[in-house]
Scaffold this motif. Structure first.
Motif, PDB file in Angstrom:
ATOM      1  N   ARG A 698       1.031  -1.526  -0.181  1.00 64.20           N
ATOM      2  CA  ARG A 698       0.275  -0.262   0.238  1.00 64.20           C
ATOM      3  C   ARG A 698       0.762   1.305  -0.278  1.00 64.20           C
ATOM      4  O   ARG A 698       0.646   2.283  -0.750  1.00 64.20           O
ATOM      5  CB  ARG A 698      -0.525  -0.087   1.043  1.00 64.20           C
ATOM      6  CG  ARG A 698      -1.942   1.316   1.390  1.00 64.20           C
ATOM      7  CD  ARG A 698      -2.676   0.844   2.148  1.00 64.20           C
ATOM      8  NE  ARG A 698      -3.518  -0.212   2.103  1.00 64.20           N
ATOM      9  CZ  ARG A 698      -4.573  -0.281   2.639  1.00 64.20           C
ATOM     10  NH1 ARG A 698      -4.977   0.017   4.459  1.00 64.20           N
ATOM     11  NH2 ARG A 698      -5.626  -1.703   2.373  1.00 64.20           N
ATOM     12  N   GLU A 699       1.722   0.882   0.668  1.00 65.64           N
ATOM     13  CA  GLU A 699       2.966   2.325   0.658  1.00 65.64           C
ATOM     14  C   GLU A 699       3.654   2.491  -0.979  1.00 65.64           C
ATOM     15  O   GLU A 699       4.040   3.369  -0.803  1.00 65.64           O
ATOM     16  CB  GLU A 699       3.764   2.414   2.502  1.00 65.64           C
ATOM     17  CG  GLU A 699       3.223   2.186   3.549  1.00 65.64           C
ATOM     18  CD  GLU A 699       4.418   2.192   4.184  1.00 65.64           C
ATOM     19  OE1 GLU A 699       5.113   1.993   4.079  1.00 65.64           O
ATOM     20  OE2 GLU A 699       3.621   2.530   6.188  1.00 65.64           O
ATOM     21  N   LEU A 700       4.288   1.200  -1.100  1.00 63.57           N
ATOM     22  CA  LEU A 700       4.904   2.212  -1.942  1.00 63.57           C
ATOM     23  C   LEU A 700       3.816   2.667  -3.654  1.00 63.57           C
ATOM     24  O   LEU A 700       3.892   3.078  -4.153  1.00 63.57           O
ATOM     25  CB  LEU A 700       5.372   0.073  -2.653  1.00 63.57           C
ATOM     26  CG  LEU A 700       5.818  -0.190  -4.535  1.00 63.57           C
ATOM     27  CD1 LEU A 700       7.674   0.741  -4.230  1.00 63.57           C
ATOM     28  CD2 LEU A 700       6.383  -1.650  -4.978  1.00 63.57           C
ATOM     29  N   ALA A 701       2.461   1.378  -3.502  1.00 65.29           N
ATOM     30  CA  ALA A 701       1.618   2.179  -4.797  1.00 65.29           C
ATOM     31  C   ALA A 701       0.952   3.613  -4.270  1.00 65.29           C
ATOM     32  O   ALA A 701       0.982   4.393  -5.350  1.00 65.29           O
ATOM     33  CB  ALA A 701       0.147   1.133  -4.228  1.00 65.29           C
ATOM     34  N   SER A 702       1.058   4.090  -2.494  1.00 59.75           N
ATOM     35  CA  SER A 702       0.957   5.602  -2.623  1.00 59.75           C
ATOM     36  C   SER A 702       2.018   6.484  -3.193  1.00 59.75           C
ATOM     37  O   SER A 702       1.738   7.650  -3.523  1.00 59.75           O
ATOM     38  CB  SER A 702       0.705   5.420  -0.945  1.00 59.75           C
ATOM     39  OG  SER A 702      -0.570   5.842  -0.620  1.00 59.75           O
ATOM     40  N   ALA A 703       3.424   6.151  -3.302  1.00 61.31           N
ATOM     41  CA  ALA A 703       4.715   6.321  -3.423  1.00 61.31           C
ATOM     42  C   ALA A 703       4.092   6.506  -4.828  1.00 61.31           C
ATOM     43  O   ALA A 703       5.188   7.907  -5.603  1.00 61.31           O
ATOM     44  CB  ALA A 703       5.753   6.218  -2.852  1.00 61.31           C
ATOM     45  N   CYS A 704       4.051   5.005  -5.557  1.00 64.44           N
ATOM     46  CA  CYS A 704       3.863   5.492  -7.355  1.00 64.44           C
ATOM     47  C   CYS A 704       2.939   6.573  -7.631  1.00 64.44           C
ATOM     48  O   CYS A 704       3.093   7.124  -8.518  1.00 64.44           O
ATOM     49  CB  CYS A 704       4.163   4.218  -7.545  1.00 64.44           C
ATOM     50  SG  CYS A 704       5.470   3.160  -7.882  1.00 64.44           S
ATOM     51  N   ARG A 705       1.490   6.464  -6.741  1.00 67.54           N
ATOM     52  CA  ARG A 705       0.893   7.499  -7.185  1.00 67.54           C
ATOM     53  C   ARG A 705       1.120   9.428  -7.090  1.00 67.54           C
ATOM     54  O   ARG A 705       1.099   9.689  -8.014  1.00 67.54           O
ATOM     55  CB  ARG A 705      -0.445   7.513  -6.297  1.00 67.54           C
ATOM     56  CG  ARG A 705      -0.692   5.900  -7.282  1.00 67.54           C
ATOM     57  CD  ARG A 705      -2.340   5.699  -6.566  1.00 67.54           C
ATOM     58  NE  ARG A 705      -3.021   5.153  -6.384  1.00 67.54           N
ATOM     59  CZ  ARG A 705      -3.176   3.493  -5.873  1.00 67.54           C
ATOM     60  NH1 ARG A 705      -2.616   3.777  -4.724  1.00 67.54           N
ATOM     61  NH2 ARG A 705      -3.857   2.424  -6.331  1.00 67.54           N
ATOM     62  N   LEU A 706       2.121   9.151  -5.823  1.00 62.12           N
ATOM     63  CA  LEU A 706       2.495  10.400  -6.172  1.00 62.12           C
ATOM     64  C   LEU A 706       3.478  11.050  -6.942  1.00 62.12           C
ATOM     65  O   LEU A 706       3.969  11.609  -7.550  1.00 62.12           O
ATOM     66  CB  LEU A 706       3.074  10.862  -4.520  1.00 62.12           C
ATOM     67  CG  LEU A 706       3.862  11.875  -4.005  1.00 62.12           C
ATOM     68  CD1 LEU A 706       2.871  13.219  -4.656  1.00 62.12           C
ATOM     69  CD2 LEU A 706       4.800  12.191  -2.861  1.00 62.12           C
ATOM     70  N   ALA A 707       4.344   9.872  -7.047  1.00 65.21           N
ATOM     71  CA  ALA A 707       4.858   9.985  -8.418  1.00 65.21           C
ATOM     72  C   ALA A 707       4.549  10.024 -10.129  1.00 65.21           C
ATOM     73  O   ALA A 707       5.003  10.765 -10.423  1.00 65.21           O
ATOM     74  CB  ALA A 707       6.418   9.049  -8.238  1.00 65.21           C
ATOM     75  N   LEU A 708       3.771   9.879 -10.157  1.00 61.16           N
ATOM     76  CA  LEU A 708       3.298  10.178 -11.641  1.00 61.16           C
ATOM     77  C   LEU A 708       2.197  11.787 -11.409  1.00 61.16           C
ATOM     78  O   LEU A 708       2.338  11.838 -12.370  1.00 61.16           O
ATOM     79  CB  LEU A 708       1.861   8.721 -11.165  1.00 61.16           C
ATOM     80  CG  LEU A 708       2.156   7.409 -11.715  1.00 61.16           C
ATOM     81  CD1 LEU A 708       1.437   6.960 -11.392  1.00 61.16           C
ATOM     82  CD2 LEU A 708       2.802   7.663 -12.450  1.00 61.16           C
ATOM     83  N   ALA A 709       1.444  11.764 -10.485  1.00 63.95           N
ATOM     84  CA  ALA A 709       1.028  13.219 -10.162  1.00 63.95           C
ATOM     85  C   ALA A 709       2.482  14.111 -10.377  1.00 63.95           C
ATOM     86  O   ALA A 709       1.861  15.875 -10.781  1.00 63.95           O
ATOM     87  CB  ALA A 709       0.704  13.356  -8.892  1.00 63.95           C
ATOM     88  N   ILE A 710       3.998  14.027  -9.490  1.00 63.75           N
ATOM     89  CA  ILE A 710       4.732  14.726  -9.782  1.00 63.75           C
ATOM     90  C   ILE A 710       5.457  15.316 -11.152  1.00 63.75           C
ATOM     91  O   ILE A 710       5.106  15.856 -12.436  1.00 63.75           O
ATOM     92  CB  ILE A 710       5.652  14.585  -9.003  1.00 63.75           C
ATOM     93  CG1 ILE A 710       5.699  14.447  -7.754  1.00 63.75           C
ATOM     94  CG2 ILE A 710       7.202  14.869  -9.465  1.00 63.75           C
ATOM     95  CD1 ILE A 710       6.487  14.412  -6.408  1.00 63.75           C
ATOM     96  N   ILE A 711       4.917  13.681 -11.691  1.00 63.38           N
ATOM     97  CA  ILE A 711       5.559  13.378 -13.644  1.00 63.38           C
ATOM     98  C   ILE A 711       4.668  13.970 -14.567  1.00 63.38           C
ATOM     99  O   ILE A 711       5.219  14.926 -15.973  1.00 63.38           O
ATOM    100  CB  ILE A 711       5.578  12.055 -14.033  1.00 63.38           C
ATOM    101  CG1 ILE A 711       6.895  11.556 -13.579  1.00 63.38           C
ATOM    102  CG2 ILE A 711       5.354  12.161 -14.980  1.00 63.38           C
ATOM    103  CD1 ILE A 711       6.265   9.770 -13.406  1.00 63.38           C
ATOM    104  N   ASP A 712       2.849  14.600 -14.275  1.00 62.42           N
ATOM    105  CA  ASP A 712       2.479  14.767 -14.608  1.00 62.42           C
ATOM    106  C   ASP A 712       2.699  17.054 -14.664  1.00 62.42           C
ATOM    107  O   ASP A 712       2.342  17.048 -15.910  1.00 62.42           O
ATOM    108  CB  ASP A 712       0.667  15.120 -14.567  1.00 62.42           C
ATOM    109  CG  ASP A 712       0.547  13.112 -14.619  1.00 62.42           C
ATOM    110  OD1 ASP A 712       0.818  12.678 -15.744  1.00 62.42           O
ATOM    111  OD2 ASP A 712      -0.262  13.066 -14.083  1.00 62.42           O
ATOM    112  N   LYS A 713       3.716  16.974 -14.127  1.00 59.09           N
ATOM    113  CA  LYS A 713       3.837  18.933 -14.203  1.00 59.09           C
ATOM    114  C   LYS A 713       5.124  18.701 -14.401  1.00 59.09           C
ATOM    115  O   LYS A 713       5.524  20.063 -14.444  1.00 59.09           O
ATOM    116  CB  LYS A 713       3.718  18.886 -12.463  1.00 59.09           C
ATOM    117  CG  LYS A 713       1.837  19.047 -12.168  1.00 59.09           C
ATOM    118  CD  LYS A 713       1.830  19.826 -10.557  1.00 59.09           C
ATOM    119  CE  LYS A 713       0.175  18.691 -10.445  1.00 59.09           C
ATOM    120  NZ  LYS A 713       0.380  19.554  -8.707  1.00 59.09           N
TER     121      LYS A 713
END
Length: 732
Positions: A698-713
């Motif tokens: 779960r923590e790994l998935a949250s970190a990946c989602r955060l990374a994807l949100a950063i990449i989008d910008k």
């Protein structure tokens, strides 16, 4: 569309690289979830898939476009398939629409009707037709066609070429007819079991069959059976009860082309319709096979990883053969693992699933140890077949002849003189892995990769096996002009040449990607091995997978030392699996077998463990090491990969990502990188990666989602090609 038409909302996914869904307007009545619609996306006409009927939208109603057409009256994907794909998109954090469209044949993605179309089928004109005994391929074709009409594609994957069919047509024994397949529920088709092919079970096999057949609902089984222990027979007898109950069976295999014997055995045992699903089929054949699964016409489906995403009318059992094989993990685009999604699908359908392997992956062994899978073991070979003897040959300070030690050459001669077959395994095709100038030391390097060209002799060329770039062999060294160009290292062509000189009286066959490119050629080679045309078999990994050669009594692995010192933490696991699979080709019938491993490291703990204690003991020790290092399966990983023709652009992108991501990561998520890939430059692009690891999914998935949100910008993300791989099996 008139202004008085009542419109309602449709939520649709499209095959675009965006992690979102889209809203469209549609007149009543609304197409059900799982139906396709034609829509405009920007200025493009596209096929979309309906997911739901929302009551409101985040977009202004006046700005929402209407669909242009409804393509399906009934859903082509049922609720169960939609839920499976929704979970997969969420877990693998991949573009939603591309995940859903991965489950559709190409023709359906293009908007064509989900109906059977007229196809060409070969028909037998005379059920009593006979051909001369020497016409082996024609005999095989007649045997297959006695079971019913088959398309050219279905015959080709079973080793029957168009030339063979045309020869039979000239004899007026078969003919090709165009017809529309008539779907028929496989429950209504009379069927029988071939008792001639049915083997008497050993005690271990009988126990495994009994335990699996008595399972209620979702039950994952790990069938760990040594090579030649009869796992396929267990599959067949478990399937029998499922098929008698009118249910369908899905059998996943790593590669269809490498398992023609398995497909043939299933056909011999059951007279029910069997279809194959794999990348070698044309678009029409794939759609027809896909439809036959969904309407229940096919009782048994044998396919590669994408077959898992196919709709089924009444799926009652899933079998994954060689479950350890990395071919089950998609390495491009939607990077899913078919084994893991198969477990989820079996859970959703509440049916049993069997994972079979002589060398289960560490994740499966760990799940069995935790009680998530029920472990079933086959430790003996049926009948008089015995486990092969393992011998480590020390190749230090030994005068080698094309990679062959004098002792190995002597052992080969002894077995051949007894009328047996021998197999030599080397996982490097070509003549030599590099071309070297003896005068100045120049090496022929690929201009597009950080790699040497491989020297091939037949035909003569330099070939990069990483980017597929080829060029002619230079007449002289481009640096010093010397004509003393020589190969360094060992390849399968060189071994073949050496053995032709040492044993000219015996037939030699080499099996690798280079001489099995033509369709049906692999099956022809395998048939030649089985009928005794060849006594010396040389091959790469293609030869190690699942083949049954009863006359092979000696198997030699020529060079395995490189795997002992590889940087990937999974390298030893892969080597152990390959070693056991290669060793399993020896002594599979009544003749005793011997496995020879040439190595400069005969005292290496891994080799000693495998040769003397076997795979299970090695895996147990290696899992303990993984646990101490907190590596998978005791932790979970996600890998961001990035590549571009400019190395600075890749570095900038990943450095910016880390700078913004790192401050928000909990201590339980480890961030490693950015680092260059082991081969930094491939096909003209520089490759770097960033690894995230955590003990909690779960923590790994949250970190990946955060990374994807950063990449989008990040503006730098638009200058590179990047991807996210959840649960990577290769750290390139």
């Amino acid at each position: 569309m008139s202004s008085s038409t009542t419109l309602a909302l449709l939520r649709v996914v499209l095959p675009v690289p965006l992690r979102r869904e889209f809203d469209y307007l549609c007149p009543l009545p609304l197409p059900a979830p799982g139906c396709r619609v034609a829509v405009l996306f920007g200025n493009r006409s596209m096929t979309g898939l309906v997911l739901s009927h929302p009551t409101d939208s985040s977009i202004d109603f006046a700005k929402i476009k209407p669909i242009t057409a409804v393509l399906d009256a009934e859903p082509i994907l049922a609720d169960g398939e939609l839920k499976l794909l929704a979970w997969a998109a969420q877990y693998y954090l991949y573009a939603t629409g591309e995940v859903y469209f991965q489950a559709l044949p190409t023709l359906l993605r293009k908007g064509e009707a989900a109906t059977y179309r007229s196809s060409s089928f070969w028909h037998l004109l005379d059920s009593e037709a006979q051909v001369p005994a020497r016409a082996i391929k024609q005999q095989q074709a007649l045997t297959l066609l006695r079971q019913g009409p088959l398309s050219a594609g279905e015959l080709q994957v079973r080793g029957v070429s168009s030339a063979t069919l045309n020869a039979l047509a000239k004899k007026q024994l078969v003919e090709k007819r165009d017809q529309v397949p008539q779907p028929q529920d496989s429950r209504d088709i009379p069927w029988e079991i071939s008792e001639q092919d049915k083997h008497r079970l050993t005690t271990e096999q009988a126990l495994a069959v009994s335990v699996i057949q008595s399972a209620l609902g979702f039950s994952p089984f790990l069938l760990e059976g040594i090579t030649g222990s009869g796992k396929t027979e267990v599959y067949l007898q478990v399937m029998e009860a499922v098929l008698k109950a009118g249910l369908q069976v899905l059998v996943l295999v790593p590669e269809i082309g490498l398992t023609p014997q398995t497909i043939s055995r299933f056909q011999q045992r059951f007279s029910l319709p069997i279809c194959t699903l794999h990348s070698g089929m044309n678009e029409r054949e794939r759609l027809d096979a896909w439809l036959s699964c969904g309407d229940g016409s096919s009782a048994i489906v044998i396919g590669t990883r994408s077959a898992l995403l196919t709709p089924f009318a009444r799926l009652g059992l899933i079998i994954i053969d060689e479950e350890h094989d990395t071919s089950f993990k998609q390495q491009e685009g939607f990077r899913y693992h078919a084994r893991d999604l198969a477990l989820l699908r079996a859970h959703q359908l509440d049916i049993p699933i069997v994972l079979g392997s002589a060398t289960p992956c560490f994740e499966s062994l760990h799940n069995a140890a935790q009680g998530k899978y029920q472990l079933l073991t086959l430790s003996q070979r049926p009948g008089t077949a015995t486990v092969a003897e393992h011998v480590l040959l020390d190749s230090k300070n030994v005068q080698m002849h094309a990679g062959l030690s004098p002792q190995l050459i002597e052992l080969l001669g002894q077995e051949l003189s007894k009328g047996n077959q021998v197999m030599l395994f080397l996982n490097r095709r070509g003549y030599a892995p590099a071309l070297l100038c003896h005068g100045c030391g120049w090496i022929a390097d690929c201009e597009r990769c950080d790699a040497h060209f491989t020297w091939h002799q037949k035909p003569s060329r330099l070939h990069c096996h990483h980017c597929d770039h080829q060029r002619p062999l230079p007449p002289a060294c481009p640096c010093c002009g010397s004509s003393q160009l020589m190969g360094t290292g060992l390849g399968t062509e060189q071994v073949e040449q050496a053995l032709s000189g040492l044993f000219p009286q015996y037939g030699i066959i080499r099996i690798d990607r280079d001489n099995t490119r033509r369709k049906g050629s692999l099956e022809q080679h395998l048939e030649g091995i089985r009928n005794g045309q060849y006594q010396i078999l040389i091959g790469t990994q293609m030869l190690a997978k699942g083949h049954h050669f009863p006359d092979v009594t000696l198997v030699a692995m020529l060079d395995a030392d490189g795997a002992l010192f590889a940087s990937d933490f999974r390298a030893t696991e892969r080597f152990a699996q390959l070693y056991i699979q290669v060793a399993g080709r020896a002594g599979r019938a009544s003749k005793p077998g011997r496995v020879i491993l040439q190595t400069h490291q005969p005292d290496h703990a891994l080799l000693q463990d495998l040769a003397n204690q076997g795979y299970r003991h090695f895996a147990h020790s290696a899992l303990q090491e993984r646990q101490l290092a907190n590596l998978p399966p005791f932790s979970f990983q996600a890998l961001f990969r990035a590549r571009a023709t400019d190395a600075r652009q890749v570095q900038t992108f990943l450095q910016q990502l880390v700078a913004q991501l790192q401050p928000h990561l909990p201590d339980t998520v480890l961030c490693l990188g950015p680092l260059s890939a082991q081969m930094e430059r491939k096909a003209g692009e520089y490759r770097y990666q960033l690894l995230l690891q955590s003990g909690q999914r779960r923590e790994l998935a949250s970190a990946c989602r955060l990374a994807l949100a950063i990449i989008d910008k990040l503006a730098s993300a638009r200058k590179v090609r990047w991807s996210l791989d959840i649960d990577p099996v290769d750290l390139f």
